[in-house]
Motif scaffolding. Structure first.
Motif, short mmCIF file in Angstrom:
data_model
loop_
_atom_site.label_atom_id
_atom_site.label_comp_id
_atom_site.label_asym_id
_atom_site.label_seq_id
_atom_site.Cartn_x
_atom_site.Cartn_y
_atom_site.Cartn_z
N SER A 1 8.69 -7.87 -3.01
CA SER A 1 8.64 -8.79 -4.16
C SER A 1 7.61 -9.89 -3.91
N PRO B 1 5.35 -1.63 -4.66
CA PRO B 1 6.47 -2.55 -4.46
C PRO B 1 7.78 -2.08 -5.09
N GLU B 2 7.70 -1.49 -6.28
CA GLU B 2 8.94 -1.06 -6.93
C GLU B 2 9.61 0.06 -6.14
N TYR C 1 5.80 0.05 1.08
CA TYR C 1 5.31 -1.33 1.07
C TYR C 1 3.82 -1.39 1.45
N ALA D 1 8.66 -12.20 -10.02
CA ALA D 1 8.61 -11.60 -8.69
C ALA D 1 8.84 -12.66 -7.61
N GLN E 1 4.22 -8.61 -4.68
CA GLN E 1 4.10 -7.87 -5.93
C GLN E 1 2.99 -8.42 -6.81
N ASP E 2 2.76 -9.73 -6.78
CA ASP E 2 1.69 -10.35 -7.54
C ASP E 2 0.38 -10.43 -6.77
N LYS F 1 11.18 -1.51 -3.01
CA LYS F 1 12.43 -2.22 -3.31
C LYS F 1 13.56 -1.26 -3.61
N ARG G 1 12.45 -5.63 1.53
CA ARG G 1 12.67 -5.81 0.10
C ARG G 1 12.10 -7.14 -0.36
N ASP H 1 12.54 -13.39 -7.53
CA ASP H 1 13.25 -12.29 -6.88
C ASP H 1 13.08 -12.35 -5.37
N SER H 2 11.85 -12.59 -4.93
CA SER H 2 11.58 -12.66 -3.50
C SER H 2 12.36 -13.79 -2.84
#
Length: 334
Positions: free
Chosen positions: A114, A83-84, A78, A137, A117-118, A87, A110, A140-141
């Motif tokens: 997400s 990020p992937e 992290y 993203a 992620q942006d 997660k 996790r 998902d978050s």
């Protein structure tokens, strides 16, 4: 200024790529590996820490530091802006250790992966409107933080997760509003009305509810649906009297209604008309089909054209009399 930022990004990326080739000494024991990984984490040398934590997990899968190394590997990924990988490691830990006393930390990391992620290196230096970007993203978050707060309501990470969920909900609602205005610009009024209603029904208590109502009013007015337009307008006036689309209580559409002319006709102020304005309820595709039909019909010799009063009867009888071979070959061998 932006060029300097881009050069800094490129330098950091090159540094990270060069430092990712760390070789872990094969003679290091379990304790030494773990201590060196801790030192790297404290020094923010996350790439080196990742290498040592992965080596620790693979060499000593049942050792005293195995589970702790898996948790700290999530954190290292992290912090290293992967990020992937973060997660994936968090989901693996949750799957392998669902009863671990610190499993809520894996859920939290996790969601954070997400959430950010942006917000990579580019987003930190360049002004980006996150409400106009792909909300995958963010969605998902929100769902991952929701799992944390539902399963572990007493977790010490729950308050921060709830605060982030409020922000994410506002972000998702604002994205839907942008999509609604996009549909208005494209004259897809049914789709715009549906987006506005979706915001009103699913994002209550967000600042975007008023915008959703305004989209509904504008879309219904364009569709000449008076009753739903008036209902949405009355709700907007009652709950959001200071909304930007209301001027002295009267609704002012945000998007200008298109006159249906081509770009060439508009650029030449109508001196060159390539297309006539569309009648209500018509589309260019419909007009093209009708024009092609009329052109094909006009090319039929007059002696072959049936009388109007017998055309329907003759067409039906001809269809009934033709054999299946004639229909399959389109009459070529009649």
């Amino acid at each position: 200024m932006q060029v300097k930022h881009l050069l800094l990004i490129a330098t950091l990326a090159l540094t990270a790529a060069c430092s990712s080739n760390d070789v872990v000494d094969e003679n290091l024991g379990e304790d030494a590996l773990y201590q060196q990984a801790q030192t790297d984490l404290n020094n923010k040398s996350y790439t080196s820490a990742i290498s040592k934590l992965r080596a620790l997990e693979s060499r000593y899968p049942f050792g005293r530091y195995a589970e702790q190394a898996q948790l700290e590997l999530i954190y290292a990924y992290y912090k290293n802006v992967e990020p992937e990988a973060a997660k994936s490691s968090a989901e693996r830990f949750i799957r392998l250790h669902p009863q671990h006393p610190d499993v809520d930390y894996a859920y939290y990391l996790r969601g954070l992966a997400s959430f950010d992620q942006d917000r990579g290196l580019v987003a930190r230096f360049l002004p980006l409107d996150l409400t106009k970007r792909d909300p995958g993203a963010a969605r998902d978050s929100f769902n991952e933080f929701s799992q944390l707060t539902t399963r572990f309501p007493q977790s010490r990470y729950a308050p921060d997760a709830k605060a982030r969920m409020i922000y994410l909900r506002n972000l998702l609602a604002a994205y839907e509003v942008h999509v609604g205005h996009y549909y208005l610009q494209r004259q897809a009024y049914v789709a715009a009305a549906n987006r506005g209603r979706y915001v009103v029904e699913n994002f209550q208590e967000t600042p975007s509810v008023g915008d959703g109502l305004a989209i509904m009013v504008e879309a219904y007015q364009r569709l000449t649906l008076t009753e739903p337009a008036n209902a949405a307008l009355e709700t907007l006036r009652l709950n959001y009297p200071e909304h930007a689309s209301l001027v002295k209580g009267e609704f002012v559409p945000r998007e200008k209604e298109s006159d249906g002319r081509s770009w060439l006709a508009r650029a030449t102020l109508g001196l060159i008309e390539t297309d006539t304005p569309l009648p209500p309820g018509q589309t260019r595709a419909n007009l093209d089909v009708q024009r092609q039909y009329q052109e094909a019909k006009s090319q039929i010799p007059s002696e072959l054209q049936p009388d109007a009063e017998h055309a329907e009867v003759e067409d039906s009888s001809e269809s009934a009399d033709r054999s299946w071979w004639s229909r399959m070959t389109f009459g070529l061998f009649d």
